[in-house]
Motif scaffolding. Structure first.
Motif, PDB file in Angstrom:
ATOM      1  N   VAL A  59       0.867  -1.181   0.000  1.00  0.00           N
ATOM      2  CA  VAL A  59       0.000   0.000   0.000  1.00  0.00           C
ATOM      3  C   VAL A  59       0.899   1.224   0.000  1.00  0.00           C
ATOM      4  N   GLU A  60       0.624   2.155  -0.897  1.00  0.00           N
ATOM      5  CA  GLU A  60       1.434   3.360  -0.900  1.00  0.00           C
ATOM      6  C   GLU A  60       1.216   4.096   0.423  1.00  0.00           C
ATOM      7  N   SER A  61       2.322   4.471   1.045  1.00  0.00           N
ATOM      8  CA  SER A  61       2.265   5.001   2.415  1.00  0.00           C
ATOM      9  C   SER A  61       1.307   6.182   2.537  1.00  0.00           C
ATOM     10  N   LYS A  62       1.223   6.999   1.477  1.00  0.00           N
ATOM     11  CA  LYS A  62       0.395   8.198   1.580  1.00  0.00           C
ATOM     12  C   LYS A  62      -1.093   7.867   1.718  1.00  0.00           C
ATOM     13  N   HIS A  63      -1.473   6.624   1.415  1.00  0.00           N
ATOM     14  CA  HIS A  63      -2.878   6.234   1.544  1.00  0.00           C
ATOM     15  C   HIS A  63      -3.237   5.756   2.940  1.00  0.00           C
ATOM     16  N   ILE A  64      -2.249   5.735   3.821  1.00  0.00           N
ATOM     17  CA  ILE A  64      -2.537   5.317   5.194  1.00  0.00           C
ATOM     18  C   ILE A  64      -2.838   6.548   6.038  1.00  0.00           C
ATOM     19  N   THR A  65      -3.957   6.513   6.740  1.00  0.00           N
ATOM     20  CA  THR A  65      -4.292   7.598   7.657  1.00  0.00           C
ATOM     21  C   THR A  65      -4.015   7.096   9.064  1.00  0.00           C
ATOM     22  N   ALA A  66      -3.210   7.814   9.789  1.00  0.00           N
ATOM     23  CA  ALA A  66      -2.830   7.362  11.128  1.00  0.00           C
ATOM     24  C   ALA A  66      -3.544   8.186  12.190  1.00  0.00           C
ATOM     25  N   SER A  67      -3.752   7.579  13.337  1.00  0.00           N
ATOM     26  CA  SER A  67      -4.356   8.320  14.447  1.00  0.00           C
ATOM     27  C   SER A  67      -3.342   9.324  14.983  1.00  0.00           C
ATOM     28  N   ASN A  68      -3.842  10.377  15.544  1.00  0.00           N
ATOM     29  CA  ASN A  68      -2.979  11.418  16.062  1.00  0.00           C
ATOM     30  C   ASN A  68      -2.523  11.066  17.474  1.00  0.00           C
ATOM     31  N   PRO A  69      -1.179  11.059  17.715  1.00  0.00           N
ATOM     32  CA  PRO A  69      -0.678  10.687  19.052  1.00  0.00           C
ATOM     33  C   PRO A  69      -1.295  11.562  20.152  1.00  0.00           C
ATOM     34  N   GLU A  70      -1.637  12.807  19.801  1.00  0.00           N
ATOM     35  CA  GLU A  70      -2.218  13.700  20.822  1.00  0.00           C
ATOM     36  C   GLU A  70      -3.600  13.238  21.274  1.00  0.00           C
ATOM     37  N   ASP A  71      -4.241  12.416  20.450  1.00  0.00           N
ATOM     38  CA  ASP A  71      -5.571  11.924  20.816  1.00  0.00           C
ATOM     39  C   ASP A  71      -5.520  10.641  21.639  1.00  0.00           C
ATOM     40  N   SER A  72      -4.296  10.178  21.925  1.00  0.00           N
ATOM     41  CA  SER A  72      -4.150   8.876  22.584  1.00  0.00           C
ATOM     42  C   SER A  72      -5.017   8.737  23.830  1.00  0.00           C
ATOM     43  N   GLU A  73      -5.000   9.781  24.661  1.00  0.00           N
ATOM     44  CA  GLU A  73      -5.763   9.699  25.913  1.00  0.00           C
ATOM     45  C   GLU A  73      -7.220   9.384  25.661  1.00  0.00           C
ATOM     46  N   SER A  74      -7.827  10.177  24.796  1.00  0.00           N
ATOM     47  CA  SER A  74      -9.256   9.997  24.570  1.00  0.00           C
ATOM     48  C   SER A  74      -9.552   8.724  23.774  1.00  0.00           C
ATOM     49  N   LEU A  75      -8.624   8.355  22.917  1.00  0.00           N
ATOM     50  CA  LEU A  75      -8.888   7.173  22.088  1.00  0.00           C
ATOM     51  C   LEU A  75      -8.716   5.869  22.859  1.00  0.00           C
ATOM     52  N   PHE A  76      -7.610   5.776  23.607  1.00  0.00           N
ATOM     53  CA  PHE A  76      -7.239   4.453  24.122  1.00  0.00           C
ATOM     54  C   PHE A  76      -7.428   4.257  25.621  1.00  0.00           C
ATOM     55  N   GLU A  77      -7.288   5.312  26.373  1.00  0.00           N
ATOM     56  CA  GLU A  77      -7.320   5.104  27.825  1.00  0.00           C
ATOM     57  C   GLU A  77      -8.664   4.642  28.368  1.00  0.00           C
TER      58      GLU A  77
END
Lengths: 255, 96
Positions: free
Chosen positions: B56-74
């Motif tokens: 997969v061409e890397s530019k087609h990957i959307t990554a989660s924002n590290p700053e959102d880690s708290e709200s996303l994962f905790e």
């Protein structure tokens, strides 16, 4: 070392196949650490290792046919240029990436159909080695054909470099499929490959790829010969000087 | 090398054997998808690591924002009942 003037026809024939892979493998291995990008550096090194592996199997067989003290190592590292039986094409220098790819493309196209025919050999050993090598060679042919198309049909510069390489290497293509008396003899015995039979197959494949690459086929070219009989260009001497250095400087040295 | 002439980056996923998922193994440069598969074959499967390759061409990957880690994962942190830790898994069940 035995005197090499008394090669039996079978031995002579096995050495031709072995030395093509050995010298081609060495040439390709010269790119190790010098590839244009990391990915191609690894790809070329893999191919070089495949070829080296093939030559080992053929040289082991050759050493058995010779008997005595001969081993795959003594055959690879202690023969002199005149005792090598590879075709002239594989000793051509790497040049630029275009030269390397065209040389691979011409050799792989031949090597593929040659090895495929060798599957029918009445010599079980040759047949087994051919079977083991064919998958690798299928990949080599795909790799060099795709690069030939990419670069031939690429930018103006890549196209010009490819056409130069084709014009320069074409005269070494004839020897691959031109049968001499030994080739004919071994084909008749059912041991060797009938080069006349594979010549049109190689020609058709090469022509197809050249068309797709937009490369012109040189016409009425003088074809060099002699490598198969042991008459080599000056390049082989330089290859051996590097390839055989360790065994010459430190005889009997092992890993 | 001129930035514009650089080949794009591709993310490589390898399936190591039938029944397993394709797993991200790394990235490499290639001019197009076909070349990316061939390069991946040479770079990532030379020691028998795989039976299938995805690129997969890397530019087609959307990554989660590290700053959102708290709200996303905790929020998942203290919900142990969402894990099957209270069951005994038979040995025959592999790759869970």
């Amino acid at each position: 070392m035995q005197s090499y003037t008394k090669y039996s026809p079978e031995l002579e024939y096995v050495l031709r196949i072995a030395d093509n892979s050995l010298i081609m493998g060495h040439r390709v291995s010269e790119w190790c650490g010098h590839g244009p990008v990391l990915e191609q550096d690894i790809a070329l090194t893999n191919i070089a290792l495949d070829l080296l592996g093939q030559s080992r199997m053929y040289l082991q067989y050759a050493a058995e046919l010779m008997g005595g003290e001969e081993t795959e190592d003594s055959l690879a590292f202690l023969r002199d240029a005149m005792q090598f039986r590879n075709c002239l094409l594989v000793e051509r220098p790497n040049g630029d990436f275009a030269h390397t790819m065209v040389r691979s493309f011409l050799f792989d196209s031949f090597h593929y159909f040659f090895t495929k025919e060798l599957l029918n050999s009445s010599d079980k050993r040759l047949k087994d080695i051919a079977e083991k090598s064919l998958k690798e060679i299928t990949y080599h042919r795909k790799f060099s054909a795709e690069w030939t198309i990419r670069l031939g049909d690429g930018t103006e510069e890549s196209h010009n470099r490819m056409q130069n390489a084709v014009d320069e290497l074409w005269p070494y293509k004839g020897e691959l499929t031109h049968p001499d008396s030994l080739d004919k003899k071994m084909a008749k015995k059912g041991v060797g490959v009938d080069l006349k039979k594979i010549e049109p197959m190689v020609g058709e494949f090469v022509g197809q790829i050249m068309d797709r690459a937009g490369l012109k086929t040189p016409q009425d070219v003088y074809m060099h010969r002699g490598g198969k009989e042991g008459t080599h260009s000056e390049h082989l001497g330089f290859i051996l000087a590097e390839m055989q250095f360790m065994q010459r400087a430190y005889p009997g040295q092992k890993w | 090398m001129d930035k514009e002439k650089d080949w794009p980056l591709w993310e490589i996923f390898i399936r190591s054997r039938a029944g397993l998922n394709h797993k991200h193994v790394g990235s490499l440069h290639a001019a197009d998808a076909d070349m990316a598969i061939e390069n991946a074959r040479d770079v990532y499967t030379r020691r028998n690591e795989g039976i299938s390759i995805w690129v997969v061409e890397s530019k087609h990957i959307t990554a989660s924002n590290p700053e959102d880690s708290e709200s996303l994962f905790e929020p998942a942190d203290n919900k142990i009942y969402r894990h099957p830790t209270f069951y005994n898994l038979p040995d025959e069940v592999k790759h869970m």
